[in-house]
Design a protein around this motif. Structure first.
Motif, PDB file in Angstrom:
ATOM      1  N   LEU A 103       0.825  -1.209   0.000  1.00 18.75           N
ATOM      2  CA  LEU A 103       0.000   0.000   0.000  1.00 18.75           C
ATOM      3  C   LEU A 103       0.860   1.261   0.000  1.00 18.75           C
ATOM      4  O   LEU A 103       0.434   2.308  -0.500  1.00 18.75           O
ATOM      5  CB  LEU A 103      -0.930  -0.001   1.215  1.00 18.75           C
ATOM      6  CG  LEU A 103      -1.958  -1.141   1.290  1.00 18.75           C
ATOM      7  CD1 LEU A 103      -2.699  -1.097   2.620  1.00 18.75           C
ATOM      8  CD2 LEU A 103      -2.939  -1.052   0.129  1.00 18.75           C
ATOM      9  N   GLY A 106       1.175   2.411  -3.421  1.00 14.95           N
ATOM     10  CA  GLY A 106      -0.057   2.596  -4.181  1.00 14.95           C
ATOM     11  C   GLY A 106      -0.570   1.339  -4.837  1.00 14.95           C
ATOM     12  O   GLY A 106      -1.375   1.413  -5.775  1.00 14.95           O
ATOM     13  N   ASN A 257      -7.770   0.744  -7.704  1.00 16.06           N
ATOM     14  CA  ASN A 257      -7.525   1.969  -6.940  1.00 16.06           C
ATOM     15  C   ASN A 257      -8.546   2.137  -5.820  1.00 16.06           C
ATOM     16  O   ASN A 257      -8.205   2.599  -4.718  1.00 16.06           O
ATOM     17  CB  ASN A 257      -7.542   3.181  -7.872  1.00 16.06           C
ATOM     18  CG  ASN A 257      -6.386   3.177  -8.842  1.00 16.06           C
ATOM     19  OD1 ASN A 257      -5.446   2.389  -8.708  1.00 16.06           O
ATOM     20  ND2 ASN A 257      -6.440   4.039  -9.840  1.00 16.06           N
ATOM     21  N   GLU A 258      -9.769   1.781  -6.090  1.00 24.80           N
ATOM     22  CA  GLU A 258     -10.807   1.832  -5.069  1.00 24.80           C
ATOM     23  C   GLU A 258     -10.460   0.906  -3.903  1.00 24.80           C
ATOM     24  O   GLU A 258     -10.615   1.267  -2.726  1.00 24.80           O
ATOM     25  CB  GLU A 258     -12.146   1.425  -5.696  1.00 24.80           C
ATOM     26  CG  GLU A 258     -13.330   1.401  -4.754  1.00 24.80           C
ATOM     27  CD  GLU A 258     -14.589   0.914  -5.450  1.00 24.80           C
ATOM     28  OE1 GLU A 258     -15.459   0.346  -4.763  1.00 24.80           O
ATOM     29  OE2 GLU A 258     -14.695   1.090  -6.681  1.00 24.80           O
ATOM     30  N   VAL A 260      -7.427  -0.153  -3.042  1.00 30.52           N
ATOM     31  CA  VAL A 260      -6.265   0.398  -2.330  1.00 30.52           C
ATOM     32  C   VAL A 260      -6.711   1.465  -1.330  1.00 30.52           C
ATOM     33  O   VAL A 260      -6.264   1.478  -0.173  1.00 30.52           O
ATOM     34  CB  VAL A 260      -5.240   0.973  -3.330  1.00 30.52           C
ATOM     35  CG1 VAL A 260      -4.172   1.789  -2.594  1.00 30.52           C
ATOM     36  CG2 VAL A 260      -4.582  -0.155  -4.110  1.00 30.52           C
ATOM     37  N   ASP A 261      -7.600   2.357  -1.763  1.00 25.26           N
ATOM     38  CA  ASP A 261      -8.093   3.400  -0.856  1.00 25.26           C
ATOM     39  C   ASP A 261      -8.802   2.783   0.351  1.00 25.26           C
ATOM     40  O   ASP A 261      -8.636   3.254   1.483  1.00 25.26           O
ATOM     41  CB  ASP A 261      -9.045   4.336  -1.604  1.00 25.26           C
ATOM     42  CG  ASP A 261      -8.336   5.214  -2.624  1.00 25.26           C
ATOM     43  OD1 ASP A 261      -7.098   5.364  -2.507  1.00 25.26           O
ATOM     44  OD2 ASP A 261      -9.011   5.744  -3.523  1.00 25.26           O
ATOM     45  N   GLU A 262      -9.580   1.732   0.132  1.00 26.33           N
ATOM     46  CA  GLU A 262     -10.273   1.059   1.239  1.00 26.33           C
ATOM     47  C   GLU A 262      -9.280   0.433   2.210  1.00 26.33           C
ATOM     48  O   GLU A 262      -9.409   0.561   3.430  1.00 26.33           O
ATOM     49  CB  GLU A 262     -11.201  -0.024   0.689  1.00 26.33           C
ATOM     50  CG  GLU A 262     -12.426   0.487  -0.014  1.00 26.33           C
ATOM     51  CD  GLU A 262     -13.229  -0.658  -0.604  1.00 26.33           C
ATOM     52  OE1 GLU A 262     -12.851  -1.830  -0.379  1.00 26.33           O
ATOM     53  OE2 GLU A 262     -14.220  -0.388  -1.302  1.00 26.33           O
ATOM     54  N   ARG A 264      -6.297   1.139   2.885  1.00 27.31           N
ATOM     55  CA  ARG A 264      -5.499   2.101   3.641  1.00 27.31           C
ATOM     56  C   ARG A 264      -6.224   2.628   4.870  1.00 27.31           C
ATOM     57  O   ARG A 264      -5.607   3.240   5.749  1.00 27.31           O
ATOM     58  CB  ARG A 264      -5.114   3.276   2.745  1.00 27.31           C
ATOM     59  CG  ARG A 264      -3.972   2.964   1.781  1.00 27.31           C
ATOM     60  CD  ARG A 264      -3.784   4.076   0.784  1.00 27.31           C
ATOM     61  NE  ARG A 264      -2.492   3.992   0.099  1.00 27.31           N
ATOM     62  CZ  ARG A 264      -2.186   4.655  -1.002  1.00 27.31           C
ATOM     63  NH1 ARG A 264      -3.085   5.466  -1.553  1.00 27.31           N
ATOM     64  NH2 ARG A 264      -0.990   4.531  -1.545  1.00 27.31           N
ATOM     65  N   THR A 265      -7.537   2.402   4.956  1.00 28.11           N
ATOM     66  CA  THR A 265      -8.327   3.000   6.035  1.00 28.11           C
ATOM     67  C   THR A 265      -8.839   1.987   7.049  1.00 28.11           C
ATOM     68  O   THR A 265      -9.632   2.343   7.914  1.00 28.11           O
ATOM     69  CB  THR A 265      -9.531   3.751   5.444  1.00 28.11           C
ATOM     70  OG1 THR A 265     -10.378   2.828   4.742  1.00 28.11           O
ATOM     71  CG2 THR A 265      -9.071   4.842   4.486  1.00 28.11           C
TER      72      THR A 265
END
Length: 431
Positions: A103, A106, A257-258, A260-262, A264-265
Motif C-alpha cells: 500500500l 499505491g 484503486n478503489e 487500495v483506498d479502502e 489504507r483505512t
C-alpha cells in the motif's frame, strides 16, 4: 485409508475435519472412508488443541477413524494415501506485512495477488518442495493435494518437480453453493463452466443438470444480478455488460484503486484473522466443544472440506469409471491444451475429469479476449514468479513484479522489490 494434513494445527482444520466426519461413505459412493488421519504441525501447543477438537468431532459423528497428531513430518506422511498441504510460512505476521507494505507504493496489499502474493510465493515454494520431496522419498505413490496459497504457483512448482500433485481452491464450490441457493436447487444439479487461473476465474456458464445441461447463466444474472454484484462488491451494470460472473478476486483488478483506498483505512485482514484465531483456539480448548464453532465461518475456507473429500475420493477410488458429474471437479492442474492460448505447462483452474489415473482438464469454450488476455498476462507473471521462488535474486523478483498486471511500472516495481526483500529477509535463504 490414511490421510495426512501438513499444517494440521491451522485454526480452520476443524472445517476439514467436519467434512471428513460427515462424508465417510465408501469411495464408490463419493465418500472417504478414513481409517487414520494424521495432523502434522511443528506448533505443538495449538496442534493439540485442534487435534482434541478433531477427535471430539469424529466421536460425535460416530466416525471410527483414528486421529493422530505429530510434529514429525516423515512419520506423519509415512504410508499415507494422500497428503494435504495447508501451511502458512511466517504465519499471520508475514501475512500482515504482505497486506500492508504494498500500500505504501499505491498497490493492492493482498496475500495471494500483487506484490504480497509474490512475497508469499517466495517464502512458500521452497518449503513446499522440500516437504513434497520427503513425501516422495518415503511414499512415492501418495497424491499431494495443495490448498496452500498461492495455489497456482505452488501447484506449478510441484508439477514441474514431477510430483503427483493437484491444487484445490474453494472459490468454485463456494459459488456453486451460492448459485444453488439463489436458484433453489441442489448444488449437485449445477455444473459451472469455471475457467481461468487460481484467483483469476470467470463463470462462463452455469449448467443445470450436469456438464451438458442447459446454460442458465443469463437467467441467473437477470434474476439475481443485484445480489451477486453486491456480494462481489462490483457494480451491477458491470455484471450485465460482462455477461459472466467473475470471482470476487477480480475486484482487485477491476477496481484496483478503489480497493487500495479502502485497505489504507482499515486494519489488515491478517490482524482480523489473528484476533479470530486467538478466540477460536480458546474455544478449541473447551473439552465440551464437539463441533466446529460458528465463528469459524469468518475464518475462510468455506466448503473446503466438501471439495477436499470429493477430490480425494476421486483420486483414491478403485478405477477410472465413466465420465459423469461426480468425476468432474474444478481443480488446479496442468493446462495441457485446455486453454489453447496458454502454454501447456501453465497451471489453470478449470473443470477436470479426476480419476486414480490422474487429472484431465476439460477443453474450454471460446474465451473472450477480455478474459484470455488477462489470463495470459498473469500466466507470464506466474512463470517469472516461480523462477524467482526457485532461484532467488533481486533481478528475478523485480522482473516478476514488473510483469504483474497490477504493477507494470518500473518505479513501482523497484520500490516494491526493496520492501519485499526487507520484510522477508528471514524467510529467503538466498538473501
Amino acid at each position: 485409508m490414511k490421510l495426512a494434513v501438513v499444517g494440521g494445527g491451522s485454526t480452520y482444520t476443524p472445517e476439514l475435519i467436519d467434512g471428513f466426519a460427515r462424508l465417510r461413505a465408501p469411495v464408490d459412493q463419493g465418500g472417504l472412508p478414513i481409517t487414520e488421519l494424521v495432523l502434522i504441525d511443528p506448533a505443538t501447543e495449538r496442534l493439540e488443541l485442534v487435534g482434541g477438537l478433531a477427535r471430539r468431532i469424529f466421536a460425535k459423528q460416530g466416525h471410527p477413524g483414528r486421529i493422530v497428531t505429530t510434529a514429525d513430518l516423515d512419520a506423519g506422511v509415512s504410508g499415507a494415501d494422500a497428503v494435504l498441504l495447508q501451511l502458512r510460512v511466517g504465519g499471520q505476521a508475514a501475512r500482515h506485512q504482505d497486506e500492508t507494505w504494498p500500500l505504501e507504493c499505491g498497490c493492492v496489499g493482498q496475500e495471494t495477488t500483487g506484490a504480497g502474493g509474490l512475497a508469499k510465493a517466495l517464502r512458500t515454494v521452497p518449503v513446499v518442495l522440500e516437504i513434497a520431496e520427503r513425501v516422495r522419498r518415503g511414499n512415492p505413490d501418495a497424491w499431494i493435494i495443495d490448498f496452500t496459497n498461492p495455489v497456482g504457483i505452488v501447484t506449478r512448482a510441484l508439477l514441474r518437480a514431477g510430483h503427483k500433485a493437484v491444487g484445490l481452491c474453494n472459490v468454485a464450490i463456494g459459488l456453486q453453493r451460492r448459485f444453488a441457493a439463489l436458484l433453489e436447487v441442489r448444488p449437485e444439479e449445477l455444473h459451472l463452466d469455471h475457467y481461468g487461473l487460481n484467483h483469476l476465474t470467470w463463470e462462463l456458464g452455469v449448467r443445470l443438470g450436469g456438464p451438458d445441461g442447459e446454460d442458465i447463466l443469463h437467467r441467473l444474472i437477470a434474476e439475481h444480478g443485484e445480489r451477486i454484484a453486491m456480494e462481489l462488491r462490483l457494480p451491477r451494470p458491470l455484471l450485465d455488460r460482462l455477461g459472466v460472473v467473475p470471482s470476487y478476486y477480480l475486484r482487485y483488478f477491476y477496481a484496483h484503486n478503489e480497493v487500495v483506498d479502502e485497505l489504507r483505512t482499515k486494519p489488515s485482514r491478517a490482524a482480523e484473522v489473528a484476533a479470530m484465531e486467538k478466540e477460536l483456539l480458546e474455544m478449541y480448548g473447551d473439552p465440551a466443544l464437539d463441533e466446529k464453532p460458528a465463528l469459524l465461518a469468518g475464518r475462510g475456507g468455506a466448503f473446503y472440506s466438501e471439495a477436499a473429500v470429493a477430490l480425494a475420493a476421486a483420486l483414491l477410488g478403485d478405477g477410472p469409471g465413466d465420465i459423469g458429474p461426480g468425476d468432474i471437479q474444478v481443480v488446479n492442474t496442468r493446462n495441457s491444451g485446455a486453454l489453447p492460448f496458454l502454454p501447456d505447462d501453465a497451471v489453470v483452474e478449470v473443470p477436470a475429469r479426476v480419476t486414480p489415473g490422474g487429472v484431465e482438464p476439460l477443453p474450454a469454450p471460446d474465451i473472450d479476449p477480455l478474459y484470455a488476455g488477462l489470463m495470459a498476462h498473469t500466466t507470464a507473471y506466474e512463470h517469472l514468479a516461480l523462477d524467482a521462488a526457485l532461484y532467488g535474486g533481486r533481478d528475478r523478483v523485480f522482473t516478476a513484479l514488473l510483469a504483474h498486471p497490477l504493477i507494470g511500472q518500473y518505479a513501482s516495481a523497484e520500490a516494491l522489490t526493496d520492501r519485499l526483500l526487507a520484510h522477508n529477509r528471514e524467510h529467503l535463504a538466498w538473501l
